[in-house]
Enzyme design. Structure first.
Site, short mmCIF file in Angstrom:
data_model
loop_
_atom_site.label_atom_id
_atom_site.label_comp_id
_atom_site.label_asym_id
_atom_site.label_seq_id
_atom_site.Cartn_x
_atom_site.Cartn_y
_atom_site.Cartn_z
N TYR A 141 45.42 18.65 60.11
CA TYR A 141 45.69 19.89 60.84
C TYR A 141 44.95 19.86 62.16
CZ TYR A 141 47.00 24.88 61.09
OH TYR A 141 47.55 26.10 61.44
N LYS A 167 49.98 18.28 61.74
CA LYS A 167 50.33 19.69 61.88
C LYS A 167 49.56 20.26 63.06
CE LYS A 167 50.42 24.13 59.47
NZ LYS A 167 49.88 24.93 58.35
#
Length: 304
Positions: A141, A167
């Site tokens: 992330y 992400k």
């Protein structure tokens, strides 16, 4: 599920980030959580991310984390990929990953490290160590204090075969385009911005059509309608949903720090799928904000 199988599955539909259910006393409510997963699974998400940001990973004890992942695998395993979260420092993150693997999760979303900033080399070493500790597919992330350069991501992709996803929760178009162009199809790229639908059109233009949907927790039909419109190029529907729901929704969300989680729990309660209150240091939406949100939800029509 192998890392490559997980990588192939993620782009196939909506990505669900279920809330974690708490009872009136603030403890994990397993029965309510399983009922939530059964409801959401009926809309056939491509994957379910358990104990993520919307699932308040940061507020869960280790035993609660285990209970959430075990319940998720038991309820959804075999029907859709179950992706657990991990975070904090490197050794702690590895412990969470190993626990998730032992409980039968299909992959892991690696959240930013706790508190401290790290150099690109430090972040690379952190992510590499987590990848090396498991056979599961890892999605990193890119957010907050884990903002990765294209060179760092490229090194990780070369060294870590089970790193399958990136992400993005920053929204820096230049950075994302650079990383995307450097990696090509080596990773699956995901739009992980708060209320990702508001960025979905722009991200799709950069070759990132996959996104996470927090509102799927309480307006799944609306979330799926937007997803279909985006993928089919139905600009009229996109504009209508942005105007009538997403833009006013974001105005409410922006009124309080941490409301990206609080407003989702408020929405779930409005549609009769309450997951309880958020835990401190988050705070719940005010009665006035809930009333505004209720009007937006009701205008979208039935969701069951």
């Amino acid at each position: 599920m192998t890392p490559e199988e997980l990588k192939a599955a993620i782009p196939l539909g909506m990505l669900a980030f279920p809330l974690t259910d708490f009872d009136a006393g603030g403890s994990f409510d397993e029965a309510s959580f399983i009922a939530r997963l059964e409801w959401l699974s009926g809309y056939k998400p491509a994957a379910l991310f358990m104990a993520g940001g919307a699932g308040e990973f940061f507020s869960l004890t280790p035993s609660e984390f285990s209970a959430v992942i075990a319940a998720g695998v038991g309820a959804c395993g075999g029907r859709a990929p179950v992706i657990a979260s991990s975070g904090y420092g490197t050794r702690t993150a590895i412990e969470y990953v190993k626990e998730a693997e032992g409980l039968g999760a299909d992959g892991v979303l690696l959240l930013p490290p706790y508190l401290t900033e790290g150099s690109q080399e430090g972040l690379r070493a952190h992510i590499a160590a987590v990848c090396e500790a498991t056979r599961l597919g890892i999605i990193v992330y890119n957010r907050a204090n884990c903002r990765l350069s294209a060179d760092t991501v490229a090194r990780l992709a070369g060294d870590c075969p089970n790193l399958i996803g990136f992400k993005d929760g920053v929204g820096d178009i230049e950075q994302l385009t650079t990383v995307r162009n450097a990696l090509g199809n080596r990773l699956v790229f995901m739009n992980g911005m708060p209320t990702a639908e508001t960025y979905a059109h722009s991200f799709r233009g950069m070759g990132v059509p996959v996104y996470s949907s927090a509102v799927f927790n309480f307006v799944p039909r609306t979330a799926l309608a937007f997803h279909r419109a985006l993928n089919s190029g139905d600009e009229a529907t996109i504009d209508r949903l942005m105007r009538d729901f997403f833009i006013p929704y974001v105005r409410i969300r922006n009124r309080g720090a941490g409301y990206a989680d609080s407003i989702v729990k408020a929405g779930a309660a409005i549609v009769g799928r309450s997951a309880g209150k958020v835990r401190p240091p988050l705070s719940d939406c005010t009665a006035e904000e809930v009333a505004e949100l209720r009007k937006l939800i009701e205008a979208m029509g039935p969701q069951d």
